[in-house]
Scaffold this motif. Structure first.
Motif, PDB file in Angstrom:
ATOM      1  N   PRO A 120       0.797  -1.235   0.000  1.00 11.06           N
ATOM      2  CA  PRO A 120       0.000   0.000   0.000  1.00 11.06           C
ATOM      3  C   PRO A 120       0.824   1.277   0.000  1.00 11.06           C
ATOM      4  O   PRO A 120       0.327   2.325  -0.429  1.00 11.06           O
ATOM      5  CB  PRO A 120      -0.830  -0.120   1.287  1.00 11.06           C
ATOM      6  N   GLU A 121       2.045   1.229   0.453  1.00 12.75           N
ATOM      7  CA  GLU A 121       2.832   2.459   0.537  1.00 12.75           C
ATOM      8  C   GLU A 121       3.294   2.958  -0.826  1.00 12.75           C
ATOM      9  O   GLU A 121       3.697   4.119  -0.947  1.00 12.75           O
ATOM     10  CB  GLU A 121       4.047   2.238   1.441  1.00 12.75           C
ATOM     11  N   LEU A 122       3.241   2.106  -1.850  1.00 15.11           N
ATOM     12  CA  LEU A 122       3.724   2.476  -3.183  1.00 15.11           C
ATOM     13  C   LEU A 122       5.100   3.139  -3.092  1.00 15.11           C
ATOM     14  O   LEU A 122       5.279   4.310  -3.478  1.00 15.11           O
ATOM     15  CB  LEU A 122       2.730   3.417  -3.884  1.00 15.11           C
ATOM     16  N   PRO A 123       6.098   2.445  -2.606  1.00 14.47           N
ATOM     17  CA  PRO A 123       7.424   3.062  -2.429  1.00 14.47           C
ATOM     18  C   PRO A 123       7.991   3.555  -3.754  1.00 14.47           C
ATOM     19  O   PRO A 123       7.865   2.901  -4.792  1.00 14.47           O
ATOM     20  CB  PRO A 123       8.273   1.910  -1.859  1.00 14.47           C
ATOM     21  N   PHE A 146      -8.879   3.453  -1.906  1.00 14.03           N
ATOM     22  CA  PHE A 146      -7.666   2.912  -1.283  1.00 14.03           C
ATOM     23  C   PHE A 146      -6.572   3.978  -1.205  1.00 14.03           C
ATOM     24  O   PHE A 146      -5.858   4.085  -0.205  1.00 14.03           O
ATOM     25  CB  PHE A 146      -7.167   1.709  -2.075  1.00 14.03           C
ATOM     26  N   LEU A 147      -6.418   4.757  -2.273  1.00  9.33           N
ATOM     27  CA  LEU A 147      -5.381   5.794  -2.281  1.00  9.33           C
ATOM     28  C   LEU A 147      -5.647   6.845  -1.213  1.00  9.33           C
ATOM     29  O   LEU A 147      -4.710   7.361  -0.579  1.00  9.33           O
ATOM     30  CB  LEU A 147      -5.308   6.439  -3.660  1.00  9.33           C
ATOM     31  N   LEU A 148      -6.900   7.182  -0.991  1.00 11.61           N
ATOM     32  CA  LEU A 148      -7.217   8.142   0.058  1.00 11.61           C
ATOM     33  C   LEU A 148      -6.863   7.573   1.435  1.00 11.61           C
ATOM     34  O   LEU A 148      -6.390   8.308   2.317  1.00 11.61           O
ATOM     35  CB  LEU A 148      -8.697   8.526  -0.009  1.00 11.61           C
ATOM     36  N   ASP A 149      -7.092   6.274   1.611  1.00  9.51           N
ATOM     37  CA  ASP A 149      -6.666   5.645   2.867  1.00  9.51           C
ATOM     38  C   ASP A 149      -5.148   5.695   3.014  1.00  9.51           C
ATOM     39  O   ASP A 149      -4.620   5.970   4.097  1.00  9.51           O
ATOM     40  CB  ASP A 149      -7.136   4.180   2.894  1.00  9.51           C
ATOM     41  N   VAL A 150      -4.448   5.427   1.911  1.00  6.87           N
ATOM     42  CA  VAL A 150      -2.980   5.445   1.949  1.00  6.87           C
ATOM     43  C   VAL A 150      -2.479   6.834   2.327  1.00  6.87           C
ATOM     44  O   VAL A 150      -1.572   6.993   3.149  1.00  6.87           O
ATOM     45  CB  VAL A 150      -2.408   4.995   0.591  1.00  6.87           C
ATOM     46  N   MET A 153      -3.206   7.477   6.105  1.00  2.97           N
ATOM     47  CA  MET A 153      -2.593   6.638   7.126  1.00  2.97           C
ATOM     48  C   MET A 153      -1.096   6.388   6.927  1.00  2.97           C
ATOM     49  O   MET A 153      -0.362   6.247   7.913  1.00  2.97           O
ATOM     50  CB  MET A 153      -3.316   5.279   7.171  1.00  2.97           C
ATOM     51  N   LEU A 154      -0.664   6.315   5.663  1.00  5.28           N
ATOM     52  CA  LEU A 154       0.713   5.882   5.406  1.00  5.28           C
ATOM     53  C   LEU A 154       1.567   6.895   4.663  1.00  5.28           C
ATOM     54  O   LEU A 154       2.753   7.058   4.970  1.00  5.28           O
ATOM     55  CB  LEU A 154       0.690   4.566   4.587  1.00  5.28           C
ATOM     56  N   ARG A 155       0.998   7.538   3.658  1.00  2.61           N
ATOM     57  CA  ARG A 155       1.783   8.387   2.765  1.00  2.61           C
ATOM     58  C   ARG A 155       1.142   9.750   2.584  1.00  2.61           C
ATOM     59  O   ARG A 155       0.593  10.074   1.527  1.00  2.61           O
ATOM     60  CB  ARG A 155       1.908   7.718   1.383  1.00  2.61           C
ATOM     61  N   GLY A 394     -16.119   2.073   5.586  1.00  3.24           N
ATOM     62  CA  GLY A 394     -15.132   3.100   5.855  1.00  3.24           C
ATOM     63  C   GLY A 394     -14.406   3.620   4.635  1.00  3.24           C
ATOM     64  O   GLY A 394     -13.529   4.487   4.757  1.00  3.24           O
ATOM     65  N   LEU A 395     -14.755   3.116   3.458  1.00  3.08           N
ATOM     66  CA  LEU A 395     -14.084   3.554   2.237  1.00  3.08           C
ATOM     67  C   LEU A 395     -14.709   4.839   1.712  1.00  3.08           C
ATOM     68  O   LEU A 395     -15.941   5.009   1.764  1.00  3.08           O
ATOM     69  CB  LEU A 395     -14.165   2.468   1.162  1.00  3.08           C
ATOM     70  N   ALA A 396     -13.877   5.713   1.220  1.00  2.00           N
ATOM     71  CA  ALA A 396     -14.358   6.973   0.646  1.00  2.00           C
ATOM     72  C   ALA A 396     -14.825   6.714  -0.775  1.00  2.00           C
ATOM     73  O   ALA A 396     -14.036   6.674  -1.719  1.00  2.00           O
ATOM     74  CB  ALA A 396     -13.245   8.017   0.669  1.00  2.00           C
ATOM     75  N   LEU A 397     -16.128   6.516  -0.951  1.00  5.19           N
ATOM     76  CA  LEU A 397     -16.729   6.210  -2.252  1.00  5.19           C
ATOM     77  C   LEU A 397     -17.812   7.234  -2.558  1.00  5.19           C
ATOM     78  O   LEU A 397     -18.555   7.648  -1.653  1.00  5.19           O
ATOM     79  CB  LEU A 397     -17.343   4.807  -2.242  1.00  5.19           C
ATOM     80  N   LEU A 398     -17.916   7.609  -3.827  1.00  2.00           N
ATOM     81  CA  LEU A 398     -18.997   8.530  -4.199  1.00  2.00           C
ATOM     82  C   LEU A 398     -20.356   7.866  -4.032  1.00  2.00           C
ATOM     83  O   LEU A 398     -21.352   8.521  -3.719  1.00  2.00           O
ATOM     84  CB  LEU A 398     -18.818   8.988  -5.652  1.00  2.00           C
TER      85      LEU A 398
END
Length: 868
Positions: A120-123, A146-150, A153-155, A394-398
């Motif tokens: 998920p971090e997409l290094p 998923f990217l919004l979660d990343v 929380m992570l990046r 909990g996912l940010a969905l339209l």
């Protein structure tokens, strides 16, 4: 050498400063730019620092389609004067052209999701650009969530750009605000309309029938191809013609076979070489490119100056209850029409012919239906579970996933062992999610590999992951053989996918996974049977493992019943028609069709079908209403398919009772024996309920059937078949509904008497089956009565009869009748019935049920207690 002359002409260049500022300030932005302005090509190059003065980084660009991925990468590499695989590369399923020097990598949203789930971090990635967000593909919506979660929380340093060509930017800006809670992110607007496009409406002639399912009126296709011919005569450049599907493309190509131009077919299932050839441009000869919605966005088809738009698109629909999908033809939304129109002005001023009337523009939806509302959500649900959010709440969905579709998806995932009882992903589920195929196919691959070998299992799953060309036929085993010996583009893709799937298998593939992958006992039998078998047995096993609810047994003449309970039909002339059992791989069920149409299936035997669908096996007593009576059997089933049965001598009384109720509710109260007394009682109760309401019961068919288990007890529990229902004393049973508890039940005869005593002494039956109670009585018996009888406060409608008992007058006001109506009746009838009294003043006359002579013989006294 960088082609700066081309880059400088792209209108989106003016939006780059605003985009960089937005990313610096908020780390996320929405880029809204019209088609053909360069948002797919110039913006990623600028973000990577490959053009312009701004420092850049590594950029991932996600496109909705493989064709768009290759086209966008090739276009950007061309703008840099390079080959694909250098600074610009791409990745699609089974193919990657990128290396250590790649700064812009274009990929499908599906590949992006795979990367996010692996790491998920997409290094090493600095910015992700999700292109064509307005198309609302499920993978793109999921990737955004998923990217919004990343980012959250992570990046937090990960840049995120949502690129859209239509006017839904504000919704995306609000969604991206979820990353930091500071309100909508900036919307950067790119101006310009490419090179400009002239629009013409070219409505079809009257009488064109609307599209239905996948059927399109041939007359409309003739009109569209005539418009293409007109465009070739009037306009310069190549023609891009949008049609709803591959079938219409093939038919249109036939209608245009004689034009002085190359007629090319561009769609998602076209060979990659053909797609690439179309996207590279022609060699001087004019071209007509017939395409589906795949060319709607992210693509520049060189040489195109004219667009002919059918105004139609094809969308999938899923019947979640049956696990079947179908395609339906719909009007393209306004945003899609705008996208198509923009294809004509990518390289120079162009023209669009829209094959509908101007009035149709008003009726078009603004945007396409979000795929999350109509799609099979099994893959989405597994991804969400692996992401740690099984409900996706909990996912940010339209748009939130529909509860019914999510429930159906979770049911499938539980059955194949991908999630546990709480919906959390199992180790097996995580492995499935990383295989790059639908979870059903991942299950089949994992469970079949130990049985038949990794290569054979992967080969069949590869066939199921991309539907073969129709000309391959509908027998999956024969399709497999044809793919193995074939040299066409599909065969090449199949071989590549087979290798990829083999590499995705665990190094040491164990036996069937949890959740009854092939059934505890049945799996071993199926493995032993299939391991040394030919193509038919292997194809059948793998397909049955992937779609256990679609194993189907013949009902004769090409008709089958699937374990799901859905009927299915094999096409006339198919070699599958004579098979006893099938494992159905591809089927669709049009809205108006009673049965699904089998597009692709494999022959399978009963043992393998039962092993693969072991979780659908059941055995037990079945007591139900069938063909007009109670049927009791001991039955063994595979889902809806009956495998064996025998009569049940002593069925469970509770099941019998339920079957009788089923029969009653299905066939109605006519199964009971309604005596005249019972019908009269029901009419009286209905009258009191209508006039007085509660506590008098509602005795309509609907309410009586709904409460039959109450008012028909205990007689119902003693019944065992249809004939017993006809012996139930219905009148006695109905009396149980009277409001005895309140004491009102005892007033039935007072409030709604069965008979009323009239002045002659006769007791006359009252009919309650109409809107108003009716008393039918001989006129002479009512002499002397001035007030109309009433029941429950309602005036009775009196039908006054002649001596021959024929109606002569109807009244609810006797006093008025004696004063006004009687005179004319008397004048008409006294000559006809001279033996009966016809006094001048009936309101004071003596009532009688006899003739004048008999009345005189009795001394003019009316008798009492007689009956009529």
């Amino acid at each position: 050498m960088i082609r700066t002359d081309v880059l400088d002409r792209l209108p989106v260049r003016e939006a780059l400063p605003g985009l960089f500022a937005a990313l610096d300030e908020r780390g996320a932005a929405v880029l809204s730019a019209p088609p053909g302005t360069g948002k797919t090509t110039l913006v990623p190059l600028a973000l990577a620092g490959l053009v312009g003065d701004c420092p850049g980084g590594r950029v991932l660009v996600a496109e909705p389609r493989r064709m768009a991925v290759r086209a966008a990468a090739r276009r950007m590499a061309w703008l840099l004067g390079q080959e694909v695989g250098g600074a610009v590369g791409y990745t699609v399923r089974g193919e990657r052209r990128a290396g250590p020097a790649t700064l812009v990598e274009v990929m499908t949203t599906g590949v992006l999701l795979q990367r996010l789930q692996r790491d998920p971090e997409l290094p090493g990635v600095d910015v992700v650009l999700l292109d064509e967000c307005h198309e609302r593909h499920l993978d793109a919506d999921t990737a955004m969530a998923f990217l919004l979660d990343v980012r959250a929380m992570l990046r937090p340093d990960l840049g995120l750009v949502a690129a859209s060509a239509t006017g839904d930017a504000d919704a995306w800006a609000g969604l991206l605000a979820a990353a930091d809670g500071l309100g909508p992110v900036p919307v950067v607007v790119g101006r310009g309309e490419g090179h400009g496009v002239r629009s013409h409406h070219a409505p079809p002639p009257a009488g064109i029938r609307p599209a239905h399912g996948t059927w399109v009126d041939p007359a409309l296709l003739r009109h569209i191809t005539a418009t293409v011919r007109q465009a070739l005569d009037r306009d310069e450049g190549d023609v891009l013609c949008f049609l709803p599907g591959t079938g219409e493309i093939a038919r249109a190509a036939g209608l245009l076979a004689d034009v002085d131009a190359d007629v090319l077919q561009l769609h998602g299932r076209a060979p990659a070489a053909v797609q690439d050839s179309v996207l590279r441009g022609g060699g001087g000869r004019r071209r007509v490119v017939l395409t589906t919605s795949v060319a709607e966005s992210s693509l520049t088809v060189p040489g195109v100056r004219v667009v002919v738009d059918s105004g139609l698109a094809r969308e999938p629909r899923v019947d979640h209850a049956r696990g079947l999908g179908s395609l339906t033809t719909v009007p393209v939304p306004a945003s899609g029409a705008t996208q198509r129109k923009g294809r004509a002005g990518r390289e120079a001023p162009g023209t669009v012919y829209q094959c509908w009337s101007p009035g149709d523009d008003i009726r078009r939806a603004r945007h396409p239906s979000p795929e999350i509302r109509t799609a099979d959500l099994t893959s989405f649900a597994l991804r969400a579970a692996c992401w740690g959010d099984p409900s996706a709440a909990g996912l940010a969905l339209l748009d939130a996933p529909p509860p019914g579709a999510m429930a159906a998806a979770r049911s499938v995932l539980t059955a194949i062992g991908a999630v546990d009882a709480e919906g959390r992903a199992t180790e097996r589920g995580v492995l499935m999610s990383r295989m790059g195929v639908h979870p059903r196919l991942a299950r089949a691959l994992l469970d079949a590999a130990p049985m038949v070998g990794a290569e054979r299992a992967a080969g069949v799953v590869a066939l199921l992951s991309e539907e073969p060309p129709r000309e391959y036929g509908d027998d999956l085993a024969e399709v497999w053989r044809r793919a193995r010996r074939g040299g066409d583009a599909y065969a090449a893709r199949w071989r590549s996918e087979t290798r990829r799937l083999m590499s995705a298998l665990p190094t040491a593939t164990g036996g069937p996974g949890p959740a009854g992958a092939a059934g505890a006992a049945g799996g071993t039998a199926a493995a032993g049977a299939a391991a040394g078998s030919g193509d038919d047995a292997v194809a059948g096993l793998v397909t049955a493992l992937a779609f256990p609810e679609r194993v189907a047994r013949s009902r004769g003449e090409g008709a089958f019943l699937m374990a799901s309970g859905t009927g299915a039909e094999v096409a006339a002339g198919s070699g599958l028609r004579g098979s006893r059992w099938l494992a159905v791989a591809v089927a669709d069920r049009p809205v108006s069709a009673a049965s699904a149409r089998v597009r692709l299936a494999a022959v399978v035997d009963e043992e393998t079908a039962c092993a693969a669908a072991a979780h659908l096996l059941s055995a037990g007593e079945e007591v139900h209403w069938e063909d007009g009576d109670v049927v009791a059997r001991e039955v063994r089933r595979l889902g809806a398919v009956e495998l064996a049965s025998r009569p049940l001598r002593r069925p469970d009384p509770a099941l019998v009772r339920a079957a009788l109720l089923e029969g009653l509710r299905g066939e109605g109260l006519g199964l009971l024996r309604w005596t005249p007394e019972a019908r009269s009682l029901r009419d009286r109760l209905a009258f009191l309920h209508r006039v007085l309401g509660s506590p008098w019961p509602d005795v309509s068919d609907e309410r009586l059937l709904g409460s039959a288990d109450e008012w028909l007890e205990p007689e119902l529990s003693r019944a065992g078949r249809r004939a017993d229902l006809g012996r139930i004393p219905v009148g006695e049973a109905l009396r149980r509904l009277l409001p005895w508890a309140s004491g009102e039940g005892a007033r039935l005869d007072e409030l709604a008497p069965e008979r009323i005593e009239v002045p002659s002494g006769s007791r006359i039956r009252v009919e309650y089956d109409g809107e108003q109670p009716v008393l039918s009585v001989k006129l002479q018996e009512m002499f002397g009565l001035r007030e109309t009888p009433r029941v429950a406060g309602v005036a009775v409608r009196v039908h006054l009869l002649s001596p021959a008992r024929r109606p002569v007058a109807v009244t609810a006001d006797l006093a008025s009748f004696w004063a006004e109506g009687y005179r004319s009746v008397r004048a008409e009838l006294r000559g006809r019935y001279p033996k009966h009294p016809w006094p001048e003043d009936p309101s004071t006359a003596v009532p009688t049920r006899h003739t004048t002579a008999r009345r005189d013989a009795e001394g003019g006294k009316g008798g009492k207690g007689g009956r009529c």
